[in-house]
Scaffold this active site. Sequence first.
Site, PDB file in Angstrom:
ATOM      1  N   TYR A   1       0.823  -1.220   0.000  1.00  0.00           N
ATOM      2  CA  TYR A   1       0.000   0.000   0.000  1.00  0.00           C
ATOM      3  C   TYR A   1       0.856   1.269   0.000  1.00  0.00           C
ATOM      4  O   TYR A   1       0.396   2.319  -0.429  1.00  0.00           O
ATOM      5  CB  TYR A   1      -0.934   0.039   1.219  1.00  0.00           C
TER       6      TYR A   1
ATOM      7  N   ASP B   1      -3.823 -17.942   0.933  1.00  0.00           N
ATOM      8  CA  ASP B   1      -4.943 -18.573   0.220  1.00  0.00           C
ATOM      9  C   ASP B   1      -5.577 -19.657   1.100  1.00  0.00           C
ATOM     10  O   ASP B   1      -6.802 -19.776   1.191  1.00  0.00           O
ATOM     11  CB  ASP B   1      -4.508 -19.132  -1.143  1.00  0.00           C
TER      12      ASP B   1
ATOM     13  N   ASP C   1     -11.798  -8.482   6.917  1.00  0.00           N
ATOM     14  CA  ASP C   1     -13.186  -8.300   6.467  1.00  0.00           C
ATOM     15  C   ASP C   1     -13.884  -9.649   6.331  1.00  0.00           C
ATOM     16  O   ASP C   1     -15.065  -9.786   6.662  1.00  0.00           O
ATOM     17  CB  ASP C   1     -13.227  -7.562   5.116  1.00  0.00           C
TER      18      ASP C   1
ATOM     19  N   ASP D   1      -6.053  -6.772   5.296  1.00  0.00           N
ATOM     20  CA  ASP D   1      -7.208  -5.997   4.828  1.00  0.00           C
ATOM     21  C   ASP D   1      -8.326  -6.954   4.411  1.00  0.00           C
ATOM     22  O   ASP D   1      -9.488  -6.817   4.811  1.00  0.00           O
ATOM     23  CB  ASP D   1      -6.747  -5.141   3.629  1.00  0.00           C
TER      24      ASP D   1
ATOM     25  N   LYS E   1       2.716 -15.403   2.205  1.00  0.00           N
ATOM     26  CA  LYS E   1       2.702 -16.100   0.910  1.00  0.00           C
ATOM     27  C   LYS E   1       4.161 -16.447   0.599  1.00  0.00           C
ATOM     28  O   LYS E   1       4.722 -16.065  -0.434  1.00  0.00           O
ATOM     29  CB  LYS E   1       2.062 -15.168  -0.142  1.00  0.00           C
TER      30      LYS E   1
END
Length: 356
Positions: free
Chosen positions: A135, A222, A250, A246, A190
């Site tokens: 980001y 994943d 959620d 992020d 990852k």
Amino acid sequence: MKIAVLPGDGIGPEIVAQAVRVLKALGPQFDLEEAPVGGAAFDLSGHPLPPATLELAKKADAILFGAVGDWKYDTLARELRPEQAILGLRKHLELFANFRPAICYPELTAASSLKPEIIGGLDILIVRELNGDIYFGQPRGIRTSELPLFKGAREGFDTMHYSEPEVERIGRVAFEAARKRGKKVCSVDKANVLETSQLWREVMIRVSKEYPDVELSHMYVDNAAMQLVKAPKAFDVVVTGNLFGDILSDEAAMLTGSIGMLPSASLDKNNKGLYEPSHGSAPDIAGKGIANPLATILSAAMMLRYSLGMPAEADRIEKAVQKVLAQGLRTADIYTEGTQKVSTVQMGDAVVAALA
Ligand code: NAD
């Protein structure tokens, strides 16, 4: 104890008002000062995070935040949009650790799209790093591609990076939090594909040596997305970077089916924090008096626990919320047949009464 109260937009003022009532019901020890933020601040002064609001946030011991945003600001330049207020506060106050609990109260199990035996009693904590990752990485931009197959075409690019100290500090936050809970940390990365994740994993293993009482495991992002749906109760604390966090936070929030119930905290290195509900400003129901104030009230409880050193008072608020749920009181978003539908203010009344 000085608390900056930033209600913001949409349902923000309605739900923050109830959290403020709950804090006041605990006693006179809080010095609460309110300031505009987000679209409300833009309307008043032309900026979503006016200098006076930022100053108040800096000098306060903690910040109670409502929500910002409304569709009417969608055409503004990006730096003037209400959401910039949150990004500005995170940056100026160096709030790098985001705590997002996902809790499924027994009374609200039916609100989840998952089967009761999978979701009932869920209590997990996602710890997301907030200040780094793709980001904020440089270089970034849109340029002309040099790839042989796409030469001359436009391409977007961003840079993912994490330094060792950044991973160490979020790791310590997660291990400390796990010590006060189920003593398990799952680090999500990852590492099979990304160099950034390889370093992340290496540092997490190193930090874990300082916490022999906490069990560390690793999971690819994943797989973590799948396991959150398949067996969410297997997690205790999940620690991850900004991008993965992020998305996973959620997902975890939605597992409970009750976005109006979930608090969050963003902390700096001294545990000063900004506390806000996990949901947004809900402009579709603003002003109707039907918003659920419990996420904001529970955010105030987190504030007492993490920033103000008042865990007993935090427990009192959380128990009061459980009591009103057990009494069958529900705002419209969590209402089911056989329960009693109440307004935002009536829910606030009930929590204040349950505190006593
Ligand atoms: P939202 O979370 O505001 O609303 C999603 C849905 O959940 C809506 O139907 C809403 O009515 C409902 N809802 C949310 N909170 C509720 C509550 N406490 N009680 C009852 N129902 C509730 O998300 P959105 O609609 O995607 O976004 C609306 C605005 O909020 C946008 O401008 C967005 O940018 C902003 N937003 C702000 C924050 C923040 O301030 N931290 C976070 C997310 C979105």
